[in-house]
Write a protein that holds these residues in place. Structure first.
Motif, PDB file in Angstrom:
ATOM      1  N   THR A 298       0.825  -1.207   0.000  1.00  0.00           N
ATOM      2  CA  THR A 298       0.000   0.000   0.000  1.00  0.00           C
ATOM      3  C   THR A 298       0.859   1.257   0.000  1.00  0.00           C
ATOM      4  OG1 THR A 298      -1.711  -1.187   1.213  1.00  0.00           O
ATOM      5  CG2 THR A 298      -1.843   1.210   1.214  1.00  0.00           C
TER       6      THR A 298
ATOM      7  N   ILE B 194       2.414   1.768  -3.465  1.00  0.00           N
ATOM      8  CA  ILE B 194       1.425   2.258  -4.431  1.00  0.00           C
ATOM      9  C   ILE B 194       1.129   3.732  -4.186  1.00  0.00           C
ATOM     10  CG2 ILE B 194      -1.007   2.074  -5.100  1.00  0.00           C
ATOM     11  CD1 ILE B 194      -0.724  -0.960  -4.720  1.00  0.00           C
ATOM     12  N   LEU B 195       0.992   4.134  -2.935  1.00  0.00           N
ATOM     13  CA  LEU B 195       0.694   5.534  -2.633  1.00  0.00           C
ATOM     14  C   LEU B 195       1.856   6.453  -2.982  1.00  0.00           C
ATOM     15  CD1 LEU B 195      -1.199   5.240   0.766  1.00  0.00           C
ATOM     16  CD2 LEU B 195      -2.138   5.823  -1.474  1.00  0.00           C
TER      17      LEU B 195
ATOM     18  N   ASN C 179       4.213   5.932  -5.322  1.00  0.00           N
ATOM     19  CA  ASN C 179       4.469   5.955  -6.761  1.00  0.00           C
ATOM     20  C   ASN C 179       3.274   6.416  -7.582  1.00  0.00           C
ATOM     21  OD1 ASN C 179       7.087   5.062  -6.482  1.00  0.00           O
ATOM     22  ND2 ASN C 179       6.481   2.923  -6.530  1.00  0.00           N
ATOM     23  N   ASN C 180       2.157   6.688  -6.938  1.00  0.00           N
ATOM     24  CA  ASN C 180       0.950   7.080  -7.655  1.00  0.00           C
ATOM     25  C   ASN C 180       1.034   8.549  -8.059  1.00  0.00           C
ATOM     26  OD1 ASN C 180      -1.560   6.999  -8.761  1.00  0.00           O
ATOM     27  ND2 ASN C 180      -2.658   7.017  -6.818  1.00  0.00           N
ATOM     28  N   LYS C 181       0.747   8.840  -9.335  1.00  0.00           N
ATOM     29  CA  LYS C 181       0.712  10.226  -9.792  1.00  0.00           C
ATOM     30  C   LYS C 181      -0.655  10.808  -9.466  1.00  0.00           C
ATOM     31  CE  LYS C 181       3.978   9.976 -13.564  1.00  0.00           C
ATOM     32  NZ  LYS C 181       4.191  10.220 -14.984  1.00  0.00           N
ATOM     33  N   THR C 182      -0.648  12.004  -8.922  1.00  0.00           N
ATOM     34  CA  THR C 182      -1.915  12.635  -8.578  1.00  0.00           C
ATOM     35  C   THR C 182      -2.545  13.252  -9.815  1.00  0.00           C
ATOM     36  OG1 THR C 182      -0.807  14.698  -8.041  1.00  0.00           O
ATOM     37  CG2 THR C 182      -1.142  13.142  -6.232  1.00  0.00           C
TER      38      THR C 182
ATOM     39  N   ASN D  76      -1.038  16.724 -10.862  1.00  0.00           N
ATOM     40  CA  ASN D  76       0.182  16.713 -11.663  1.00  0.00           C
ATOM     41  C   ASN D  76      -0.119  16.439 -13.126  1.00  0.00           C
ATOM     42  OD1 ASN D  76       1.700  17.215  -9.419  1.00  0.00           O
ATOM     43  ND2 ASN D  76       2.278  15.086  -9.075  1.00  0.00           N
TER      44      ASN D  76
END
Length: 54
Positions: free
Chosen positions: A23, A26-27, A29-32, A35
């Motif tokens: 988790t 994933i959080l 490396n996650n692109k918002t 962005n």
């Protein structure tokens, strides 16, 4: 039997820590969405700034 309790404890321990680490990865490396929209908005070119009043 205490051995069975310890076995289930070890199994659950590794499952929970694997889920927590997955988790977090994933959080991190996650692109918002912010962005993604800022990079797309930089490519917009305007040819005129005049309003077309109808």
């Amino acid at each position: 039997m205490p051995q069975l309790d310890f076995t289930w404890w070890i199994i659950n321990f590794f499952i929970i820590w694997t889920a927590i680490l997955l988790t977090l990865v994933i959080l991190v490396n996650n692109k918002t969405a912010q962005n993604l929209t800022t990079t797309d908005s930089l490519q917009i070119e305007k040819n005129s700034t005049n309003w077309q009043w109808l």
